[in-house]
Design an enzyme around this catalytic site. Sequence first.
Site, PDB file in Angstrom:
ATOM      1  N   LYS A  14       0.830  -1.217   0.000  1.00 20.25           N
ATOM      2  CA  LYS A  14       0.000   0.000   0.000  1.00 20.25           C
ATOM      3  C   LYS A  14       0.860   1.261   0.000  1.00 20.25           C
ATOM      4  O   LYS A  14       0.588   2.204  -0.730  1.00 20.25           O
ATOM      5  CB  LYS A  14      -0.939   0.014   1.215  1.00 20.25           C
ATOM      6  CG  LYS A  14      -1.884  -1.176   1.292  1.00 20.25           C
ATOM      7  CD  LYS A  14      -2.878  -1.036   2.429  1.00 20.25           C
ATOM      8  CE  LYS A  14      -2.272  -1.146   3.811  1.00 20.25           C
ATOM      9  NZ  LYS A  14      -1.816  -2.485   4.189  1.00 20.25           N
ATOM     10  N   ARG A 128      11.296  -7.058   4.510  1.00 19.10           N
ATOM     11  CA  ARG A 128      11.163  -5.656   4.929  1.00 19.10           C
ATOM     12  C   ARG A 128      11.796  -5.445   6.301  1.00 19.10           C
ATOM     13  O   ARG A 128      12.352  -4.379   6.574  1.00 19.10           O
ATOM     14  CB  ARG A 128       9.680  -5.259   4.940  1.00 19.10           C
ATOM     15  CG  ARG A 128       9.481  -3.762   5.108  1.00 19.10           C
ATOM     16  CD  ARG A 128       8.043  -3.337   4.862  1.00 19.10           C
ATOM     17  NE  ARG A 128       7.210  -3.511   6.029  1.00 19.10           N
ATOM     18  CZ  ARG A 128       5.887  -3.291   6.052  1.00 19.10           C
ATOM     19  NH1 ARG A 128       5.260  -2.912   4.971  1.00 19.10           N
ATOM     20  NH2 ARG A 128       5.207  -3.458   7.157  1.00 19.10           N
ATOM     21  N   ARG A 134      11.372  -1.239  11.683  1.00 16.60           N
ATOM     22  CA  ARG A 134      10.113  -1.184  12.433  1.00 16.60           C
ATOM     23  C   ARG A 134      10.059  -2.327  13.441  1.00 16.60           C
ATOM     24  O   ARG A 134      10.201  -3.490  13.067  1.00 16.60           O
ATOM     25  CB  ARG A 134       8.930  -1.294  11.459  1.00 16.60           C
ATOM     26  CG  ARG A 134       8.565   0.021  10.825  1.00 16.60           C
ATOM     27  CD  ARG A 134       7.492  -0.122   9.769  1.00 16.60           C
ATOM     28  NE  ARG A 134       6.309  -0.850  10.216  1.00 16.60           N
ATOM     29  CZ  ARG A 134       5.203  -0.961   9.496  1.00 16.60           C
ATOM     30  NH1 ARG A 134       5.129  -0.397   8.296  1.00 16.60           N
ATOM     31  NH2 ARG A 134       4.171  -1.640   9.953  1.00 16.60           N
ATOM     32  N   ARG A 146      -0.463  -9.470  13.470  1.00 17.98           N
ATOM     33  CA  ARG A 146      -0.982  -8.471  12.515  1.00 17.98           C
ATOM     34  C   ARG A 146      -1.803  -9.143  11.421  1.00 17.98           C
ATOM     35  O   ARG A 146      -2.841  -8.608  11.002  1.00 17.98           O
ATOM     36  CB  ARG A 146       0.169  -7.669  11.903  1.00 17.98           C
ATOM     37  CG  ARG A 146       0.684  -6.590  12.853  1.00 17.98           C
ATOM     38  CD  ARG A 146       2.096  -6.167  12.550  1.00 17.98           C
ATOM     39  NE  ARG A 146       2.275  -5.568  11.261  1.00 17.98           N
ATOM     40  CZ  ARG A 146       3.455  -5.524  10.619  1.00 17.98           C
ATOM     41  NH1 ARG A 146       4.545  -6.067  11.163  1.00 17.98           N
ATOM     42  NH2 ARG A 146       3.551  -4.943   9.468  1.00 17.98           N
TER      43      ARG A 146
END
Length: 190
Positions: A14, A128, A134, A146
């Site tokens: 996204k 990632r 993160r 998640r």
Amino acid sequence: MLNIVLFGPPGAGKGTQSERLIARYNLVHLSTGDIFRANIKGETELGLLAKSYMDQGNLVPDEVTINMLKSEVLKQENAKGFIFDGFPRTNAQAQALDTFLASINTEITRMIGLEVAENELRERLKKRAEVSGRPDDANPDVIQNRINVYKNETAPVKDYYQKQEKYIAVDGIGSIDDISDRLFAAIDHI
Ligand code: ADP
């Protein structure tokens, strides 16, 4: 106004695709995840609250998220439209967004869902994690949570827009350029 909800599970792409869309259609990008992360970095009260949820892979409570989103929209007086990225993530958020947009005489144009299979998502998030820094990408249990939260709380938002005949599915597998082209084609056909 052109108001697009870019929808999809964690790792669907996204954020990457939002950058392409804002450049082509001159829209304002509102990513609730990015706004929360900016607040965490700035050590604001909102950031402190959001962090406790995000680090576990849970959703920040609806009321907090909705109020934040509304104030971000109202800051953009001259916007031609918005890309909502990571919002709405619950049916309550979707309803609140509809009511709010109606109050400022606009509405969601379409929800576009980036569809990606679960095993591919896990691979992407693992990669990632090596570069994002993160905390919620670093821990496999948090990633799993998640994905579970997405299935339980967020996936139903697709039905919400499908009932309004506003949902468009886009295949989220392929090169970044190919996926952008699919998104452009979908939007140009609205
Ligand atoms: P991703 O979708 O890749 O997990 P995001 O940056 O969209 O990443 O979101 C990261 C985290 O921020 C979520 O796991 C959640 O804790 C919080 N968050 C983002 N958007 C929302 C939202 N609309 N409602 C509640 N929490 C949210």
